[in-house]
Design a protein around this motif. Structure first.
Motif, PDB file in Angstrom:
ATOM      1  N   ALA A  30     -45.157 -72.899   0.286  1.00 53.27           N
ATOM      2  CA  ALA A  30     -46.282 -72.907  -0.665  1.00 53.27           C
ATOM      3  C   ALA A  30     -47.072 -71.604  -0.556  1.00 53.27           C
ATOM      4  O   ALA A  30     -47.463 -71.017  -1.572  1.00 53.27           O
ATOM      5  CB  ALA A  30     -47.187 -74.107  -0.403  1.00 53.27           C
ATOM      6  N   GLY A  31     -47.291 -71.138   0.662  1.00 52.57           N
ATOM      7  CA  GLY A  31     -48.022 -69.889   0.852  1.00 52.57           C
ATOM      8  C   GLY A  31     -47.305 -68.704   0.245  1.00 52.57           C
ATOM      9  O   GLY A  31     -47.919 -67.867  -0.419  1.00 52.57           O
ATOM     10  N   VAL A  32     -46.003 -68.642   0.450  1.00 48.36           N
ATOM     11  CA  VAL A  32     -45.221 -67.531  -0.115  1.00 48.36           C
ATOM     12  C   VAL A  32     -45.293 -67.555  -1.642  1.00 48.36           C
ATOM     13  O   VAL A  32     -45.462 -66.510  -2.282  1.00 48.36           O
ATOM     14  CB  VAL A  32     -43.762 -67.576   0.392  1.00 48.36           C
ATOM     15  CG1 VAL A  32     -42.866 -66.643  -0.409  1.00 48.36           C
ATOM     16  CG2 VAL A  32     -43.705 -67.233   1.873  1.00 48.36           C
ATOM     17  N   TRP A  64     -29.885 -72.743  -1.455  1.00 46.49           N
ATOM     18  CA  TRP A  64     -30.667 -73.968  -1.272  1.00 46.49           C
ATOM     19  C   TRP A  64     -32.151 -73.630  -1.180  1.00 46.49           C
ATOM     20  O   TRP A  64     -32.977 -74.256  -1.834  1.00 46.49           O
ATOM     21  CB  TRP A  64     -30.177 -74.691  -0.010  1.00 46.49           C
ATOM     22  CG  TRP A  64     -30.984 -75.897   0.332  1.00 46.49           C
ATOM     23  CD1 TRP A  64     -30.860 -77.145  -0.212  1.00 46.49           C
ATOM     24  CD2 TRP A  64     -32.050 -75.964   1.276  1.00 46.49           C
ATOM     25  NE1 TRP A  64     -31.789 -77.993   0.350  1.00 46.49           N
ATOM     26  CE2 TRP A  64     -32.530 -77.295   1.265  1.00 46.49           C
ATOM     27  CE3 TRP A  64     -32.640 -75.048   2.128  1.00 46.49           C
ATOM     28  CZ2 TRP A  64     -33.574 -77.706   2.078  1.00 46.49           C
ATOM     29  CZ3 TRP A  64     -33.677 -75.461   2.940  1.00 46.49           C
ATOM     30  CH2 TRP A  64     -34.134 -76.778   2.902  1.00 46.49           C
ATOM     31  N   LEU A  65     -32.493 -72.624  -0.375  1.00 43.97           N
ATOM     32  CA  LEU A  65     -33.891 -72.217  -0.230  1.00 43.97           C
ATOM     33  C   LEU A  65     -34.442 -71.708  -1.559  1.00 43.97           C
ATOM     34  O   LEU A  65     -35.584 -71.998  -1.925  1.00 43.97           O
ATOM     35  CB  LEU A  65     -34.030 -71.148   0.851  1.00 43.97           C
ATOM     36  CG  LEU A  65     -35.435 -70.637   1.131  1.00 43.97           C
ATOM     37  CD1 LEU A  65     -36.389 -71.775   1.488  1.00 43.97           C
ATOM     38  CD2 LEU A  65     -35.408 -69.588   2.236  1.00 43.97           C
ATOM     39  N   SER A  66     -33.647 -70.985  -2.305  1.00 48.22           N
ATOM     40  CA  SER A  66     -34.064 -70.494  -3.614  1.00 48.22           C
ATOM     41  C   SER A  66     -34.408 -71.652  -4.539  1.00 48.22           C
ATOM     42  O   SER A  66     -35.409 -71.605  -5.268  1.00 48.22           O
ATOM     43  CB  SER A  66     -32.948 -69.641  -4.222  1.00 48.22           C
ATOM     44  OG  SER A  66     -33.264 -69.264  -5.533  1.00 48.22           O
ATOM     45  N   ASP A  67     -33.612 -72.718  -4.507  1.00 48.55           N
ATOM     46  CA  ASP A  67     -33.896 -73.908  -5.325  1.00 48.55           C
ATOM     47  C   ASP A  67     -35.209 -74.560  -4.897  1.00 48.55           C
ATOM     48  O   ASP A  67     -36.009 -74.970  -5.743  1.00 48.55           O
ATOM     49  CB  ASP A  67     -32.760 -74.924  -5.223  1.00 48.55           C
ATOM     50  CG  ASP A  67     -31.482 -74.465  -5.900  1.00 48.55           C
ATOM     51  OD1 ASP A  67     -31.543 -73.525  -6.727  1.00 48.55           O
ATOM     52  OD2 ASP A  67     -30.421 -75.044  -5.591  1.00 48.55           O
ATOM     53  N   ILE A  68     -35.437 -74.646  -3.598  1.00 44.79           N
ATOM     54  CA  ILE A  68     -36.676 -75.249  -3.075  1.00 44.79           C
ATOM     55  C   ILE A  68     -37.879 -74.410  -3.497  1.00 44.79           C
ATOM     56  O   ILE A  68     -38.919 -74.941  -3.917  1.00 44.79           O
ATOM     57  CB  ILE A  68     -36.613 -75.379  -1.538  1.00 44.79           C
ATOM     58  CG1 ILE A  68     -35.483 -76.302  -1.110  1.00 44.79           C
ATOM     59  CG2 ILE A  68     -37.958 -75.837  -0.965  1.00 44.79           C
ATOM     60  CD1 ILE A  68     -35.586 -77.716  -1.601  1.00 44.79           C
ATOM     61  N   TRP A  73     -42.597 -73.469  -6.957  1.00 48.79           N
ATOM     62  CA  TRP A  73     -43.237 -72.633  -7.992  1.00 48.79           C
ATOM     63  C   TRP A  73     -43.675 -73.504  -9.172  1.00 48.79           C
ATOM     64  O   TRP A  73     -44.778 -73.343  -9.698  1.00 48.79           O
ATOM     65  CB  TRP A  73     -42.276 -71.550  -8.442  1.00 48.79           C
ATOM     66  CG  TRP A  73     -42.866 -70.534  -9.355  1.00 48.79           C
ATOM     67  CD1 TRP A  73     -43.127 -70.667 -10.681  1.00 48.79           C
ATOM     68  CD2 TRP A  73     -43.293 -69.224  -9.000  1.00 48.79           C
ATOM     69  NE1 TRP A  73     -43.671 -69.515 -11.185  1.00 48.79           N
ATOM     70  CE2 TRP A  73     -43.781 -68.597 -10.165  1.00 48.79           C
ATOM     71  CE3 TRP A  73     -43.279 -68.487  -7.813  1.00 48.79           C
ATOM     72  CZ2 TRP A  73     -44.270 -67.294 -10.187  1.00 48.79           C
ATOM     73  CZ3 TRP A  73     -43.756 -67.187  -7.820  1.00 48.79           C
ATOM     74  CH2 TRP A  73     -44.257 -66.617  -9.005  1.00 48.79           C
ATOM     75  N   GLN A  74     -42.804 -74.404  -9.585  1.00 49.28           N
ATOM     76  CA  GLN A  74     -43.099 -75.276 -10.729  1.00 49.28           C
ATOM     77  C   GLN A  74     -44.156 -76.326 -10.393  1.00 49.28           C
ATOM     78  O   GLN A  74     -44.906 -76.748 -11.272  1.00 49.28           O
ATOM     79  CB  GLN A  74     -41.826 -75.963 -11.213  1.00 49.28           C
ATOM     80  CG  GLN A  74     -40.724 -75.009 -11.645  1.00 49.28           C
ATOM     81  CD  GLN A  74     -41.135 -74.052 -12.750  1.00 49.28           C
ATOM     82  OE1 GLN A  74     -41.893 -74.411 -13.634  1.00 49.28           O
ATOM     83  NE2 GLN A  74     -40.639 -72.837 -12.686  1.00 49.28           N
ATOM     84  N   SER A  75     -44.215 -76.745  -9.145  1.00 49.76           N
ATOM     85  CA  SER A  75     -45.097 -77.834  -8.733  1.00 49.76           C
ATOM     86  C   SER A  75     -46.523 -77.404  -8.429  1.00 49.76           C
ATOM     87  O   SER A  75     -47.465 -78.171  -8.628  1.00 49.76           O
ATOM     88  CB  SER A  75     -44.557 -78.513  -7.464  1.00 49.76           C
ATOM     89  OG  SER A  75     -43.286 -79.008  -7.667  1.00 49.76           O
TER      90      SER A  75
END
Length: 77
Positions: A30-32, A64-68, A73-75
């Motif tokens: 979230a911070g990133v 996988w990390l990119s998807d997370i 980003w969307q949330s």
């Protein structure tokens, strides 16, 4: 959540002192996302950075990390 969302790179680095658990990882992601947005960068910029080859994660883990990261980003507001 036990960890505040980091608002700068120093706070991200400070997370290294904490024991790793799901909440720490979520706070770091979230911070990133928030820091990237505050710098005027896009999700595409961040995704490119996450997908860059490194010695920490293999290609499948980076995807996988990119998807997370994209979900975060969307949330996040």
């Amino acid at each position: 959540m036990n960890y505040p969302i980091p608002v700068n790179s120093e706070e991200i680095v400070a997370l290294r002192q904490e024991p790793v658990d799901e909440e720490l990882v979520a706070a770091a992601i979230a911070g990133v996302v928030l820091i990237t947005r505050s710098e005027g960068r896009s999700l595409e910029d961040l995704t490119t950075e996450v997908l860059t080859d490194d010695s920490l994660l293999d290609a499948a883990q980076r995807r996988w990390l990119s998807d997370i990261v994209a979900q975060a980003w969307q949330s996040l507001p």
